[in-house]
Write an enzyme that holds these catalytic residues in place. Sequence first.
Site, PDB file in Angstrom:
ATOM      1  CB  THR A   7     -45.005  66.831  37.345  1.00 14.96           C
ATOM      2  OG1 THR A   7     -43.801  67.112  36.643  1.00 14.96           O
ATOM      3  CG2 THR A   7     -44.810  67.053  38.831  1.00 14.96           C
ATOM      4  CB  VAL A   8     -50.056  66.710  37.531  1.00 13.93           C
ATOM      5  CG1 VAL A   8     -51.329  66.636  38.363  1.00 13.93           C
ATOM      6  CG2 VAL A   8     -49.378  68.058  37.732  1.00 13.93           C
TER       7      VAL A   8
ATOM      8  CE  LYS B  60     -51.020  76.688  35.820  1.00 17.63           C
ATOM      9  NZ  LYS B  60     -50.267  75.744  36.627  1.00 17.63           N
TER      10      LYS B  60
ATOM     11  CB  VAL C 146     -56.783  77.842  41.761  1.00 16.80           C
ATOM     12  CG1 VAL C 146     -56.527  79.098  42.570  1.00 16.80           C
ATOM     13  CG2 VAL C 146     -57.522  78.170  40.470  1.00 16.80           C
TER      14      VAL C 146
ATOM     15  N   GLY D   8     -52.301  74.731  43.390  1.00 12.74           N
ATOM     16  CA  GLY D   8     -51.865  73.330  43.538  1.00 12.74           C
ATOM     17  C   GLY D   8     -52.582  72.552  44.631  1.00 12.74           C
TER      18      GLY D   8
ATOM     19  N   GLY E 209     -34.931  73.932  37.789  1.00 14.13           N
ATOM     20  CA  GLY E 209     -36.101  73.405  37.077  1.00 14.13           C
ATOM     21  C   GLY E 209     -37.417  73.982  37.576  1.00 14.13           C
TER      22      GLY E 209
ATOM     23  CG  ASP F 128     -48.820  79.886  36.623  1.00 15.87           C
ATOM     24  OD1 ASP F 128     -49.359  78.870  36.183  1.00 15.87           O
ATOM     25  OD2 ASP F 128     -48.562  80.055  37.838  1.00 15.87           O
TER      26      ASP F 128
ATOM     27  CE  LYS G 112     -51.179  78.637  39.288  1.00 15.31           C
ATOM     28  NZ  LYS G 112     -49.819  78.657  39.841  1.00 15.31           N
TER      29      LYS G 112
ATOM     30  N   GLY H 146     -45.970  70.772  42.342  1.00 15.43           N
ATOM     31  CA  GLY H 146     -45.267  69.534  42.684  1.00 15.43           C
ATOM     32  C   GLY H 146     -46.179  68.325  42.543  1.00 15.43           C
TER      33      GLY H 146
HETATM   34  P1  NAP Z   1     -45.624  67.722  32.362  1.00 12.30           P
HETATM   35  O1  NAP Z   1     -44.819  67.124  33.440  1.00 12.30           O
HETATM   36  O2  NAP Z   1     -44.958  68.504  31.293  1.00 12.30           O
HETATM   37  O3  NAP Z   1     -46.460  66.529  31.698  1.00 12.30           O
HETATM   38  C1  NAP Z   1     -47.280  66.719  30.594  1.00 12.30           C
HETATM   39  C2  NAP Z   1     -47.754  65.367  30.115  1.00 12.30           C
HETATM   40  O4  NAP Z   1     -48.630  65.559  29.027  1.00 12.30           O
HETATM   41  C3  NAP Z   1     -46.616  64.466  29.635  1.00 12.30           C
HETATM   42  O5  NAP Z   1     -46.828  63.147  30.074  1.00 12.30           O
HETATM   43  C4  NAP Z   1     -46.741  64.526  28.109  1.00 12.30           C
HETATM   44  O6  NAP Z   1     -46.328  63.338  27.478  1.00 12.30           O
HETATM   45  C5  NAP Z   1     -48.224  64.703  27.956  1.00 12.30           C
HETATM   46  N1  NAP Z   1     -48.568  65.330  26.697  1.00 12.30           N
HETATM   47  C6  NAP Z   1     -48.178  66.536  26.236  1.00 12.30           C
HETATM   48  N2  NAP Z   1     -48.678  66.740  25.003  1.00 12.30           N
HETATM   49  C7  NAP Z   1     -49.414  65.642  24.712  1.00 12.30           C
HETATM   50  C8  NAP Z   1     -50.159  65.228  23.583  1.00 12.30           C
HETATM   51  N3  NAP Z   1     -50.233  65.999  22.520  1.00 12.30           N
HETATM   52  N4  NAP Z   1     -50.787  64.042  23.634  1.00 12.30           N
HETATM   53  C9  NAP Z   1     -50.696  63.249  24.703  1.00 12.30           C
HETATM   54  N5  NAP Z   1     -49.996  63.589  25.799  1.00 12.30           N
HETATM   55  C10 NAP Z   1     -49.362  64.753  25.796  1.00 12.30           C
HETATM   56  O7  NAP Z   1     -46.778  68.673  32.956  1.00 12.30           O
HETATM   57  P2  NAP Z   1     -47.308  68.728  34.457  1.00 12.30           P
HETATM   58  O8  NAP Z   1     -46.373  69.552  35.242  1.00 12.30           O
HETATM   59  O9  NAP Z   1     -47.660  67.377  34.916  1.00 12.30           O
HETATM   60  O10 NAP Z   1     -48.624  69.634  34.266  1.00 12.30           O
HETATM   61  C11 NAP Z   1     -49.815  69.095  33.768  1.00 12.30           C
HETATM   62  C12 NAP Z   1     -50.922  70.120  33.986  1.00 12.30           C
HETATM   63  O11 NAP Z   1     -51.037  70.402  35.364  1.00 12.30           O
HETATM   64  C13 NAP Z   1     -50.695  71.475  33.309  1.00 12.30           C
HETATM   65  O12 NAP Z   1     -51.925  72.015  32.905  1.00 12.30           O
HETATM   66  C14 NAP Z   1     -50.112  72.318  34.434  1.00 12.30           C
HETATM   67  O13 NAP Z   1     -50.327  73.709  34.263  1.00 12.30           O
HETATM   68  C15 NAP Z   1     -50.916  71.800  35.590  1.00 12.30           C
HETATM   69  N6  NAP Z   1     -50.295  72.012  36.897  1.00 12.30           N
HETATM   70  C16 NAP Z   1     -49.057  71.526  37.132  1.00 12.30           C
HETATM   71  C17 NAP Z   1     -48.497  71.703  38.387  1.00 12.30           C
HETATM   72  C18 NAP Z   1     -47.149  71.142  38.710  1.00 12.30           C
HETATM   73  O14 NAP Z   1     -46.701  71.291  39.846  1.00 12.30           O
HETATM   74  N7  NAP Z   1     -46.452  70.493  37.784  1.00 12.30           N
HETATM   75  C19 NAP Z   1     -49.207  72.402  39.383  1.00 12.30           C
HETATM   76  C20 NAP Z   1     -50.493  72.869  39.103  1.00 12.30           C
HETATM   77  C21 NAP Z   1     -51.032  72.663  37.857  1.00 12.30           C
HETATM   78  P3  NAP Z   1     -44.808  62.794  27.561  1.00 12.30           P
HETATM   79  O15 NAP Z   1     -44.553  62.476  28.981  1.00 12.30           O
HETATM   80  O16 NAP Z   1     -44.796  61.599  26.708  1.00 12.30           O
HETATM   81  O17 NAP Z   1     -43.947  63.910  27.050  1.00 12.30           O
HETATM   82  N1  HSE Z   2     -45.188  77.563  37.622  1.00 12.22           N
HETATM   83  C1  HSE Z   2     -46.159  77.404  38.666  1.00 12.22           C
HETATM   84  C2  HSE Z   2     -45.591  77.987  39.960  1.00 12.22           C
HETATM   85  C3  HSE Z   2     -46.496  75.927  38.821  1.00 12.22           C
HETATM   86  O1  HSE Z   2     -44.408  78.324  40.013  1.00 12.22           O
HETATM   87  O2  HSE Z   2     -46.329  78.158  40.915  1.00 12.22           O
HETATM   88  C4  HSE Z   2     -47.849  75.675  39.380  1.00 12.22           C
HETATM   89  O3  HSE Z   2     -48.874  76.245  38.640  1.00 12.22           O
END
Ligand code: NAP
Ligand code: HSE
Length: 428
Positions: free
Chosen positions: A14-15, A107, A134, A136, A189, A203, A207, A304
Amino acid sequence: MSTPLRLGIAGLGTVGMGVLKIIRRHGEMLAARAGRAIEISAVSARSRDKDRGISLSAYAWEDDPVALARREDVDVFVELMGGSDGPAKAATEAAIAAGKDVVTANKAMLAIHGQALAEAAEAKGHVIRFEAAVAGGIPVMKALTEGLAGNEITRVMGVMNGTCNYILTRMQGAGLSYDEVFEEARRLGYLEADPTLDVGGIDAAHKLALLASVAFGTRVAFDAVEIEGIERITIEDIHQAADMGFRIKLLGVAQMTARGLEQRMSPCLVPADSPLGQLEGGTNMVVLEGDSAGQIVLRGAGAGEGPTASAVMSDVIDIARHTRIPTFGQPARSLATAKPARAATPAPWYLRMQLEDKPGALARIAAVLGESGISINRMRQYGHEEPTAPVLIVTHKTTREALDHALPRLGDTGVLAGEPVAIRIEDV
Ligand code: NAP
Ligand code: HSE
């Protein structure tokens, strides 16, 4: 023209894809603002074959994020994989050892290993930045480390888990049970792969620990955060709280007290007409209080693709501009070790209990509270359900210690049917 800033992005979920899209969409604008081009040299994810909707052929591919972190054509390692340990930590350490700056949204990793990672990076003259970790898309780290840099911070608080706020506001709006809305959130989701990270408050506590470190100049102390999730919140409590003019929020509060650093992440009652009380759905809110600036309220998307990638880009642009703020706002080695203080600040509490409907039952409850030094402010019995009667008590300000003294003794009175519910009422 200055040399471009070259990124290596590990994690294309996603990010990561959000970051890629911003760089592709706004290349010229970013270069104008940063004073140099921002380019992606190489990327890494688990599966090379996954269709991510965008061609990655312009970038070198690394199966191993550690190899990506060490590449000579990478200036900044952008860690967007997640997880407190494993590949995220290994690759971050490799990037630091190879003399790169790091930007991360992780985080969980920083709440546990942030001090060691920041010290290692700073020893080599490099930075780790984590605006996206922290709340987003809300620029809270910038607000603290730059906008409010001239203030002594007195308190930080916030709703920093959108999923929990969605669940609580949806329960209230639709009159649904916790279990019903939890299932709905799962279908939509919204939940992390391990939902206890969300609903268990972990989580949001990650933060809060990061926020507290920057706010108070202290080492990150995630272990010292008192954490309670939203799993035991019932529609009954939501309705009773609303009836008294409150909303229930999973609220994080950190403040420096005479007894030490208080950090808690727990369900709290807040006034319905306060900015926090009015926060609906998956939105986040962070409230910062400075001795000169007063109260600053920041509201926005806490998660997001777009919002989180926006925060990542803010850190990347800072590095491109040579703005090098230390990870926790001051050199990591200068951070103090705060003495943890358990819920040191007194507050009124909401108590709900199911009383056996017999003579003297209420008197015994009042006696236990009195013996524990807890004064009753408001009390009412409502919705009589033979053979028990629900009773609601709002206390005057009291300490957590007094409450911990009273709660087991309330159980010992023999007049309670079930566990009493106790929720702090926060002065926001
Ligand atoms: P995600 O959608 O699950 O994506 C994770 C990515 O990491 C995927 O592309 C995955 O590869 C890759 N990955 C996982 N294990 C790996 C490995 N061993 N080697 C290489 N690549 C690997 O996660 P996300 O939601 O983008 O979140 C990423 C970070 O941002 C996390 O720390 C999360 O806490 C933080 N965050 C997310 C949000 C949010 O809204 N999503 C908000 C704030 C912070 P594949 O695609 O090939 O599976
Ligand atoms: N699971 C977290 C939330 C995603 O619902 O706020 C962002 O860290």
